[in-house]
Design a protein around this motif. Structure first.
Motif, mmCIF file in Angstrom:
data_model
loop_
_atom_site.group_PDB
_atom_site.id
_atom_site.type_symbol
_atom_site.label_atom_id
_atom_site.label_comp_id
_atom_site.label_asym_id
_atom_site.label_seq_id
_atom_site.Cartn_x
_atom_site.Cartn_y
_atom_site.Cartn_z
ATOM 1 N N HIS A 67 0.810 -1.215 0.000
ATOM 2 C CA HIS A 67 0.000 0.000 0.000
ATOM 3 C C HIS A 67 0.848 1.271 0.000
ATOM 4 O O HIS A 67 0.303 2.367 -0.171
ATOM 5 N N SER A 68 2.159 1.139 0.157
ATOM 6 C CA SER A 68 3.053 2.303 0.046
ATOM 7 C C SER A 68 3.574 2.502 -1.365
ATOM 8 O O SER A 68 4.246 3.498 -1.632
ATOM 9 N N SER A 69 3.291 1.578 -2.280
ATOM 10 C CA SER A 69 3.840 1.646 -3.627
ATOM 11 C C SER A 69 3.285 2.856 -4.376
ATOM 12 O O SER A 69 2.072 2.965 -4.591
ATOM 13 N N PRO A 70 4.134 3.779 -4.825
ATOM 14 C CA PRO A 70 3.644 4.912 -5.623
ATOM 15 C C PRO A 70 2.955 4.460 -6.900
ATOM 16 O O PRO A 70 1.966 5.062 -7.327
ATOM 17 N N ALA A 71 3.463 3.403 -7.530
ATOM 18 C CA ALA A 71 2.854 2.918 -8.764
ATOM 19 C C ALA A 71 1.455 2.383 -8.505
ATOM 20 O O ALA A 71 0.524 2.632 -9.299
ATOM 21 N N TYR A 72 1.289 1.638 -7.405
ATOM 22 C CA TYR A 72 -0.051 1.132 -7.078
ATOM 23 C C TYR A 72 -1.000 2.284 -6.797
ATOM 24 O O TYR A 72 -2.132 2.300 -7.291
ATOM 25 N N ARG A 73 -0.559 3.239 -6.032
ATOM 26 C CA ARG A 73 -1.434 4.362 -5.685
ATOM 27 C C ARG A 73 -1.881 5.116 -6.934
ATOM 28 O O ARG A 73 -3.061 5.490 -7.066
ATOM 29 N N ALA A 74 -0.982 5.326 -7.858
ATOM 30 C CA ALA A 74 -1.329 6.049 -9.085
ATOM 31 C C ALA A 74 -2.295 5.235 -9.937
ATOM 32 O O ALA A 74 -3.277 5.773 -10.483
ATOM 33 N N ALA A 75 -2.024 3.939 -10.075
ATOM 34 C CA ALA A 75 -2.879 3.095 -10.906
ATOM 35 C C ALA A 75 -4.269 2.942 -10.287
ATOM 36 O O ALA A 75 -5.287 2.937 -11.002
ATOM 37 N N ALA A 76 -4.333 2.813 -8.963
ATOM 38 C CA ALA A 76 -5.624 2.688 -8.283
ATOM 39 C C ALA A 76 -6.447 3.963 -8.447
ATOM 40 O O ALA A 76 -7.666 3.910 -8.689
ATOM 41 N N ALA A 77 -5.799 5.096 -8.319
ATOM 42 C CA ALA A 77 -6.511 6.363 -8.502
ATOM 43 C C ALA A 77 -7.019 6.506 -9.938
ATOM 44 O O ALA A 77 -8.134 6.998 -10.173
ATOM 45 N N ALA A 78 -6.230 6.044 -10.908
ATOM 46 C CA ALA A 78 -6.618 6.195 -12.313
ATOM 47 C C ALA A 78 -7.842 5.366 -12.646
ATOM 48 O O ALA A 78 -8.784 5.860 -13.284
ATOM 49 N N ILE A 79 -7.871 4.091 -12.245
ATOM 50 C CA ILE A 79 -9.037 3.252 -12.565
ATOM 51 C C ILE A 79 -10.263 3.729 -11.797
ATOM 52 O O ILE A 79 -11.384 3.718 -12.306
ATOM 53 N N THR A 80 -10.064 4.218 -10.572
ATOM 54 C CA THR A 80 -11.180 4.743 -9.789
ATOM 55 C C THR A 80 -11.786 5.970 -10.469
ATOM 56 O O THR A 80 -13.017 6.102 -10.568
ATOM 57 N N GLU A 81 -10.936 6.855 -10.949
ATOM 58 C CA GLU A 81 -11.455 8.059 -11.601
ATOM 59 C C GLU A 81 -12.200 7.713 -12.890
ATOM 60 O O GLU A 81 -13.240 8.313 -13.206
ATOM 61 N N GLN A 82 -11.703 6.758 -13.640
ATOM 62 C CA GLN A 82 -12.400 6.342 -14.855
ATOM 63 C C GLN A 82 -13.799 5.809 -14.523
ATOM 64 O O GLN A 82 -14.783 6.154 -15.194
ATOM 65 N N LEU A 83 -13.902 4.975 -13.509
ATOM 66 C CA LEU A 83 -15.209 4.435 -13.108
ATOM 67 C C LEU A 83 -16.130 5.544 -12.614
ATOM 68 O O LEU A 83 -17.322 5.568 -12.938
ATOM 69 N N ALA A 84 -15.577 6.453 -11.817
ATOM 70 C CA ALA A 84 -16.394 7.531 -11.256
ATOM 71 C C ALA A 84 -16.943 8.428 -12.351
ATOM 72 O O ALA A 84 -18.117 8.836 -12.319
ATOM 73 N N ARG A 85 -16.124 8.758 -13.342
ATOM 74 C CA ARG A 85 -16.584 9.616 -14.433
ATOM 75 C C ARG A 85 -17.679 8.929 -15.251
ATOM 76 O O ARG A 85 -18.645 9.571 -15.679
ATOM 77 N N ARG A 86 -17.505 7.633 -15.468
ATOM 78 C CA ARG A 86 -18.433 6.933 -16.357
ATOM 79 C C ARG A 86 -19.762 6.597 -15.673
ATOM 80 O O ARG A 86 -20.826 6.685 -16.305
ATOM 81 N N TYR A 87 -19.706 6.209 -14.403
ATOM 82 C CA TYR A 87 -20.911 5.685 -13.759
ATOM 83 C C TYR A 87 -21.391 6.518 -12.567
ATOM 84 O O TYR A 87 -22.374 6.152 -11.926
ATOM 85 N N GLY A 88 -20.727 7.621 -12.288
ATOM 86 C CA GLY A 88 -21.047 8.389 -11.089
ATOM 87 C C GLY A 88 -22.464 8.898 -11.025
ATOM 88 O O GLY A 88 -23.017 9.082 -9.929
ATOM 89 N N SER A 89 -23.098 9.120 -12.152
ATOM 90 C CA SER A 89 -24.477 9.602 -12.158
ATOM 91 C C SER A 89 -25.436 8.583 -12.757
ATOM 92 O O SER A 89 -26.562 8.930 -13.128
ATOM 93 N N HIS A 90 -25.030 7.339 -12.854
ATOM 94 C CA HIS A 90 -25.901 6.302 -13.428
ATOM 95 C C HIS A 90 -27.107 6.087 -12.517
ATOM 96 O O HIS A 90 -26.962 5.994 -11.302
ATOM 97 N N PRO A 91 -28.304 5.997 -13.066
ATOM 98 C CA PRO A 91 -29.500 5.872 -12.220
ATOM 99 C C PRO A 91 -29.582 4.568 -11.435
ATOM 100 O O PRO A 91 -30.354 4.482 -10.470
ATOM 101 N N ALA A 92 -28.808 3.556 -11.812
ATOM 102 C CA ALA A 92 -28.832 2.296 -11.064
ATOM 103 C C ALA A 92 -27.900 2.307 -9.855
ATOM 104 O O ALA A 92 -27.967 1.416 -9.000
#
Length: 673
Positions: A119-144
């Motif tokens: 959990h201290s890995s800079p690469a993991y932190r960056a990659a986790a933030a990137a996939i999270t942001e992609q999901l949030a942008r795409r589905y953040g306002s989905h009615p389901a």
């Protein structure tokens, strides 16, 4: 500010983890049809899907997720959408092998399981933030979308990593926590064994050493590892809040004390919008329903008494214990509704359709290998109908009778090496004290040592080894103001740095207990001591004894043999308007009940003699009304008294006086206004 309940649910949540990627797409239509037949209204989606969502760095494929979310939405099923950051893809580890965690002994774990993360890995932190942001942008306002689900079961199976990335991060954490290296030396007592540090750069993680490593350093590293996981959760949570306002964000806890020991859930409970928990029965010969009740009470307490959500449990057997028995007929519903009684606003499972491949293919599911012509499926459909009939329970709160003080950091400290006895186990003491309260038919809240205890007539403190000055003041104030306190041995011994409090034991608890302890006297393996009362009654203790000196406390039970023969074993101290009891040896739950009889009388709690053993009666109350849950864990029909007339919601029958409770059944009475 996001809501604290899943968006769009009108009643209790019912469903489970859904992994459509394990199945051909033609199966999805059947899944959704059967979900509607069972009454499913919420599924957790995408938990282990990172490799499908991002098949190579920076290239995303959401088409399959769009289709399954659309299908579920079309059929009225809401989504608990996960960030898949518990299982990075193979390509990620090939590019960043240093993101795989390293054990304390120096072994780097390999890819091929789950949760293998530094959990201290800079690469993991960056990659986790990137996939999270992609999901949030795409589905953040989905009615389901009803709920965001970050990661999965933090701390399982790895919480602490000891690699070089962690060494650098640990030094930064120490700098932020202590400011100077001299403050670290003071906190860790590095004058002992010549461990003094001249700079932060000299400090390493507490890796394997020839003999015992500095215990204060070990304790701080446990805090650091927990805080590092929590930093990563907060980073993902804040991204989701930004792109998906109004939708609550959670991660699934595992509060059962026997299942997860590296997470300070008091701290985590403050960070999630909705507390959720996973619970699996531990089939080790003990009464599994008592551990279930304890886990549910602890989860509700982490939620501050608010409703929470059971996000995973099993329909029948699991697959990861030495022996994995099936649940008995009716046990799945009984387990589920017992969680609801203790505050859960629903019952979710791992998983929807039982896997054919992988490590968990023998873990039970809502739709088993045997299909719909099976006992499990019929019970799932029945449970869905039952939960549908309890919609008005949603949002009410469980009423508690007593509190048990618990602290994860104290537990971490007690488990370190070179303590007075390896037979002493703080978790075992918590289990045993809880079981004794359970058998008195008391509903229990758990409390942090510095929490407000004024609302509880009775508070028990099992094995609180680590206790600061604020804890001592808090417990003293509680007793002075009229509370009744019961404290077990080896409590109040050290401060937050694992340093023994000055003077005689039990440190910060001396004044409230009215005694000192000159010396611990742990017992040999299998050794027992007898305790006698003034009326000749006897109790038996094991594991531990002490040389107790009353300093205002009265002796209630005395050691009859052993090295402490003739000295106090159990004491009672009147302080202000209240009373504090001290138990200086290990008693089983039956013997503890004798002590709790007397303490409950001090607290003004009348014995509930009308309820047989293994019958739970728990009350939820709120704007939706007052609900009495009665749960029968025995094979015998019984009756329980009702405080008022009402309607039994699972049968529709009117209830008054005494409620009939068949063997193995649950009844829920909505009491008349």
């Amino acid at each position: 500010m996001p809501d604290t309940a899943p968006e769009g649910l009108e009643g209790l949540a019912f469903g489970g983890d859904y992994n459509p990627e394990q199945w051909p797409e033609e199966v999805w239509q059947e899944d959704v049809r059967l979900m509607r037949e069972a009454g499913v209204n919420l599924v957790s989606l995408g938990i282990f899907s990172w490799a499908l969502l991002e098949p190579e760095p920076g290239r995303y494929d959401f088409d399959w997720l769009d289709r399954i979310i659309g299908l579920l939405h079309e059929h009225g099923i809401r989504i608990d959408l996960a960030t898949p950051t518990v299982a990075p893809p193979a390509w990620f580890y090939r590019a960043h092998p240093d993101a795989l965690p390293v054990s304390r002994e120096g072994t780097r774990y390999a890819f091929g399981s789950r949760g293998a993360i530094c959990h201290s890995s800079p690469a993991y932190r960056a990659a986790a933030a990137a996939i999270t942001e992609q999901l949030a942008r795409r589905y953040g306002s989905h009615p389901a979308l009803a709920l965001w689900h970050v990661h999965n079961e933090y701390g399982v199976p790895v919480s602490a990593c000891y690699c070089e990335n962690c060494a650098v991060h640990f030094r930064r954490w120490l700098g932020a926590t202590y400011s100077t290296v001299d403050a670290v030396n003071e906190a860790w007592g590095t004058a002992f064994w010549g461990q003094r540090y001249g700079s932060f750069d000299e400090i390493e993680p507490p890796r394997a050493t020839p003999t015992v490593c500095n215990p204060a350093q070990r304790l701080d590293y446990a805090r650091f590892a927990d805080a590092t996981m929590r930093e990563n959760f907060v980073r993902e949570r804040d991204l989701l809040h930004r792109h998906s306002p109004g939708i609550p964000v959670t991660t699934n806890f595992m509060t059962a004390l026997s299942q997860c020991d590296s997470v300070d859930y008091w701290a985590w409970g403050r960070e999630v919008d909705l507390v959720t928990n996973d619970h699996y029965l531990i089939t080790d010969g003990r009464r599994t329903h008592v551990n279930l009740a304890m886990a549910a009470d602890l989860t509700r307490s982490v939620a501050g008494g608010a409703p929470w959500l059971l996000l995973e449990h099993s329909t029948s057997g699991v697959n990861w214990q030495p022996r994995n028995p099936a649940k008995a007929p009716g046990q799945m519903a009984r387990n589920s509704l017992a969680h609801v009684a203790r505050g859960s606003d629903g019952a979710m499972f791992f998983q929807w359709r039982q896997s054919r491949r992988g490590a968990e293919k023998f873990h039970s599911s809502m739709l088993p290998h045997a299909g719909t012509d099976s006992r499990v499926w019929r019970e799932v459909v029945g449970l869905g109908a039952a939960l549908g009939g309890l919609a008005t329970v949603r949002g009410t709160r469980t009423a508690a009778d007593a509190a048990l003080v618990w602290d994860w950091q104290s537990w971490w400290a007690q488990r370190l090496e070179w303590r007075p006895s390896e037979d002493h186990d703080a978790r075992e003491r918590a289990d045993t004290f809880y079981e004794a309260l359970y058998d008195r038919h008391l509903t229990v809240d758990f409390a942090h040592p510095e929490a407000d205890l004024s609302g509880y007539p009775l508070v028990v403190v099992p094995a609180l080894y680590l206790a600061g000055e604020a804890t001592g003041r808090n417990l003293r104030t509680y007793v002075e103001n009229g509370g009744t306190l019961v404290v077990s041995y080896f409590s109040g011994i050290v401060d937050q740095h694992d340093a023994v409090h000055p003077g005689a034991h039990p440190g910060v608890l001396r004044e409230v207990l009215g005694l000192t302890v000159e010396e611990f006297s742990p017992l040999g393996e299998g050794e027992r001591v007898r305790l006698t009362a003034a009326d000749g009654a006897e109790l038996t203790g094991d594991v531990w004894s002490e040389f107790v000196v009353p300093r205002g406390a009265e002796t209630v039970w005395t050691y009859a043999d052993g090295l402490a023969a003739g000295r106090p074993a159990i004491t009672r101290h009147r302080l202000g308007r209240g009373t504090a009891w001290y138990v200086s040896t290990r008693l089983d739950s039956g013997a503890l009940d004798t002590i709790l009889d007397a303490a409950a009388e001090d607290a003004g709690i009348a014995p509930r003699t009308g309820l047989p053993r293994d019958i739970e009666v728990v009350r939820r109350t709120g704007e939706g009304g007052d609900y009495l849950f009665a749960v029968n864990h025995t094979g015998t029909d019984t009756k329980v008294p009702l405080p008022a007339h009402g309607t039994e919601l699972l049968t529709g029958e009117r209830a008054a006086g005494r409620l009939g409770l068949p063997a193995g059944a649950v009844r829920v009475v909505k009491l008349d206004d």
